[in-house]
Design a protein around this motif. Structure first.
Motif, PDB file in Angstrom:
ATOM      1  N   PHE A 171       4.321  13.127   0.010  1.00  0.00           N
ATOM      2  CA  PHE A 171       3.127  13.972   0.040  1.00  0.00           C
ATOM      3  C   PHE A 171       3.517  15.456   0.074  1.00  0.00           C
ATOM      4  CE2 PHE A 171       0.566  10.461   2.397  1.00  0.00           C
ATOM      5  CZ  PHE A 171       0.423   9.780   1.202  1.00  0.00           C
TER       6      PHE A 171
ATOM      7  N   THR B 103       6.774   7.749   1.993  1.00  0.00           N
ATOM      8  CA  THR B 103       5.471   8.084   1.425  1.00  0.00           C
ATOM      9  C   THR B 103       4.965   9.410   1.971  1.00  0.00           C
ATOM     10  OG1 THR B 103       4.942   5.735   1.181  1.00  0.00           O
ATOM     11  CG2 THR B 103       3.104   7.280   1.107  1.00  0.00           C
TER      12      THR B 103
ATOM     13  N   SER C 239      -3.829   9.094  -3.206  1.00  0.00           N
ATOM     14  CA  SER C 239      -3.516   7.965  -2.329  1.00  0.00           C
ATOM     15  C   SER C 239      -4.684   6.990  -2.228  1.00  0.00           C
ATOM     16  CB  SER C 239      -3.114   8.461  -0.932  1.00  0.00           C
ATOM     17  OG  SER C 239      -4.135   9.259  -0.368  1.00  0.00           O
ATOM     18  N   ASN C 240      -5.918   7.474  -2.419  1.00  0.00           N
ATOM     19  CA  ASN C 240      -7.076   6.566  -2.415  1.00  0.00           C
ATOM     20  C   ASN C 240      -7.207   5.812  -3.731  1.00  0.00           C
ATOM     21  OD1 ASN C 240      -7.866   7.208   0.173  1.00  0.00           O
ATOM     22  ND2 ASN C 240      -9.340   8.772  -0.450  1.00  0.00           N
TER      23      ASN C 240
ATOM     24  N   CYS D  30      -5.097   4.919  -6.005  1.00  0.00           N
ATOM     25  CA  CYS D  30      -4.065   3.967  -6.417  1.00  0.00           C
ATOM     26  C   CYS D  30      -4.187   2.618  -5.712  1.00  0.00           C
ATOM     27  CB  CYS D  30      -2.674   4.553  -6.181  1.00  0.00           C
ATOM     28  SG  CYS D  30      -2.248   4.753  -4.442  1.00  0.00           S
ATOM     29  N   LEU D  31      -4.994   2.536  -4.672  1.00  0.00           N
ATOM     30  CA  LEU D  31      -5.041   1.300  -3.892  1.00  0.00           C
ATOM     31  C   LEU D  31      -5.929   0.221  -4.506  1.00  0.00           C
ATOM     32  CD1 LEU D  31      -5.153   2.654  -0.218  1.00  0.00           C
ATOM     33  CD2 LEU D  31      -3.202   1.738  -1.488  1.00  0.00           C
TER      34      LEU D  31
ATOM     35  N   THR E 229       2.788   1.711  -3.334  1.00  0.00           N
ATOM     36  CA  THR E 229       1.904   2.139  -4.417  1.00  0.00           C
ATOM     37  C   THR E 229       1.597   3.632  -4.311  1.00  0.00           C
ATOM     38  OG1 THR E 229       0.904  -0.057  -4.475  1.00  0.00           O
ATOM     39  CG2 THR E 229      -0.319   1.709  -5.528  1.00  0.00           C
ATOM     40  N   MET E 230       1.373   4.122  -3.104  1.00  0.00           N
ATOM     41  CA  MET E 230       1.122   5.554  -2.914  1.00  0.00           C
ATOM     42  C   MET E 230       2.331   6.385  -3.342  1.00  0.00           C
ATOM     43  SD  MET E 230      -0.864   5.749   0.744  1.00  0.00           S
ATOM     44  CE  MET E 230      -2.303   4.741   1.083  1.00  0.00           C
TER      45      MET E 230
ATOM     46  N   LYS F  57       2.439   6.545  -7.052  1.00  0.00           N
ATOM     47  CA  LYS F  57       1.393   7.430  -7.563  1.00  0.00           C
ATOM     48  C   LYS F  57       1.816   8.891  -7.463  1.00  0.00           C
ATOM     49  CE  LYS F  57      -2.901   8.373  -8.880  1.00  0.00           C
ATOM     50  NZ  LYS F  57      -3.381   8.053 -10.256  1.00  0.00           N
ATOM     51  N   MET F  58       2.453   9.266  -6.374  1.00  0.00           N
ATOM     52  CA  MET F  58       2.924  10.643  -6.219  1.00  0.00           C
ATOM     53  C   MET F  58       3.978  10.973  -7.268  1.00  0.00           C
ATOM     54  SD  MET F  58       1.028  11.903  -3.970  1.00  0.00           S
ATOM     55  CE  MET F  58       1.838  13.500  -4.100  1.00  0.00           C
TER      56      MET F  58
ATOM     57  N   ALA G 163       0.826  -1.207   0.000  1.00  0.00           N
ATOM     58  CA  ALA G 163       0.000   0.000   0.000  1.00  0.00           C
ATOM     59  C   ALA G 163       0.863   1.262   0.000  1.00  0.00           C
ATOM     60  CB  ALA G 163      -0.927  -0.008   1.209  1.00  0.00           C
ATOM     61  N   LEU G 164       1.874   1.290   0.851  1.00  0.00           N
ATOM     62  CA  LEU G 164       2.732   2.478   0.941  1.00  0.00           C
ATOM     63  C   LEU G 164       3.553   2.672  -0.333  1.00  0.00           C
ATOM     64  CD1 LEU G 164       3.954   2.113   4.642  1.00  0.00           C
ATOM     65  CD2 LEU G 164       2.327   3.795   3.748  1.00  0.00           C
TER      66      LEU G 164
END
Length: 449
Positions: free
Chosen positions: A284, A280, A302-303, A305-306, A76-77, A80-81, A73-74
């Motif tokens: 941000f 992560t 962050s939402n 991409c999960l 992937t976030m 995404k950033m 999860a981390l």
């Protein structure tokens, strides 16, 4: 009989995924139950000493995802950033300007290697393929010559370098040191990526000249709104934060007393979960708020991409369940004893088992997870095994000979507008070169460490 059960389980897994077209998660759970029944495991256990089939599946999946779900999860976030801020594009543009047009294929290999650290192969590929198309159109060079080095960089990192989930799972199963594994993976991965990427890409690119497919050109190379990209150092530092923290933790373990406060602090911040959390949250700010994105935008990134990670998590969890059943049924111990008697190198065994399952199922994740579960008991019994190199060997085996049963095969084929034969000559050959070359470098490194 136990060996026959293992072979039958692998064949069954292959048939369920390829012929019956079952989801890999469902196929792995069914296969795990089948192995449990075939080996005489009780349906209902009487505690930790004698676990039942379902007990093993629950424990295996829970133990695996309890660690990897957070890492995935981390990571992937963070990826995404990088995508939304334009950080990946900044890295690519800077390296290309430094290398020059003539050596742009070398730049693409390093781009793939760096950008691939925090993101999945598919994410990195889709993120960077517009850049490949743009360069190919501007230079007139073969799409193959430019694209193969990029794919090589991404694939090597995906298969060998933590904190990618399968590699992290293998680190966990083999109880290897994360920082040392990262160090060795870079030592092995860079020359491997060079051979499979710029060297082979230049060779095969001269034989297969591909222009950008018209449909892809319209979608991915059309002019977009100009925006100021983040700085090169800022982006690279953000990507490397978790790697740096994990390496510092490994150094602290070597130089600081185990009962000291500094040791505890460095081990805490160097844990993969803490390191990725720090990176992560840092992203941000460095790639989010400081780049003009408001809180709502960063939250949305962050939402969003999960969601796509759900299937990956399930497959990894089911692989952990399958591994646990293999261990609890006694198969792992039996193969360990057999291998020890045969004096088989665990590194070669890990590579070979992962390679066989990869060829059979097409899934690098499934093959690496399964091979790690089978070989882990051997590593525990054979003295002098370097478990960090064993992680790399298993990862290298899991990349070999990607063909028509691998979704990545079809993704590369469609994006590059190639025939099946051309895809076999490029993508399949590239993955095999990575697997074999990495094994050679691992064996050489094993002589010195």
């Amino acid at each position: 009989m136990l060996i026959l059960i293992v072979l039958a389980a692998i064949v069954a897994l292959l048939l369920l995924i390829t012929w019956a077209k079952l989801n890999p998660f469902v196929a792995l759970i069914i296969t795990a139950i089948g192995v449990g029944l075939a080996t005489g495991m009780p349906l209902i256990g009487d505690g930790a000493e004698t676990p039942g089939i379902i007990d093993s599946i629950k424990a295996g999946m829970g133990n695996t995802l309890g660690f990897l779900a957070i890492v995935l999860a981390l990571g992937t976030m963070l990826g995404k950033m990088m995508a939304e801020s334009g950080g990946a594009e900044r890295i690519a543009q800077t390296l290309i300007s430094k290398f020059g047009q003539k050596n742009v294929h070398w730049a693409m290999m390093f781009v793939g290697f760096i950008v691939g650290i925090p993101v999945f192969f598919q994410v990195g590929f889709v993120l960077l393929i517009p850049l490949v198309f743009t360069i190919a159109r501007q230079t007139g060079m073969s799409l193959v010559k430019i694209g193969i080095p990029l794919i090589a960089g991404l694939s090597v990192v995906h298969g060998l370098v933590p904190p990618h989930p399968a590699a992290m799972a293998a680190v966990n199963i083999f109880q290897a040191d994360v920082g040392i594994t990262i160090l060795y993976s870079i030592i092995v991965g860079l020359p491997t990526a060079i051979l499979a990427g710029p060297v082979y890409g230049k060779f095969i690119g001269a034989k297969i000249h591909k222009s950008v497919p018209k449909e892809m050109a319209e979608q991915l190379t059309e002019p977009k709104d100009v925006k100021e990209l983040p700085g090169f150092f800022n982006t690279v530092f953000t990507v490397m934060v978790p790697v740096i923290l994990m390496l510092i933790s490994s150094i602290a373990e070597l130089v600081l007393p185990a009962d000291s406060f500094g040791f505890s602090v460095f081990k805490f911040i160097g844990d993969p979960i803490t390191a990725l959390l720090i990176a992560t949250v840092y992203s941000f700010f460095s790639l989010g708020f400081f780049r003009g994105f408001n809180r709502e935008k960063v939250l949305k990134f962050s939402n969003d991409c999960l969601g796509p990670t759900a299937s990956i998590l399930l497959v990894i969890g089911a692989g952990g369940a399958f591994n646990k059943v293999l261990l609890d049924s006694g198969i792992g111990d039996y193969i360990a004893e057999l291998a020890q008697q045969a004096n088989v190198s665990p590194i070669l065994l890990g590579w070979g088992i992962a390679a066989m399952i990869r060829i059979a199922t097409g899934s690098a994740t499934v093959s690496m997870m399964t091979a790690a579960g089978i070989v882990a008991p051997i590593a525990a019994l054979v003295p002098g095994v370097n478990v960090e190199l064993l992680v790399l060997a298993t990862g290298a085996g899991s990349l070999i000979l990607s063909h028509v049963n691998d979704a990545g095969f079809w993704m590369i084929k469609e994006y590059f507008g190639m025939t099946v034969k051309e895809t076999l000559m490029t993508w399949t050959a590239l993955e095999t070169i990575i697997s074999v070359a990495a094994l050679v470098f691992i064996v050489i490194l094993d002589l010195f460490v």
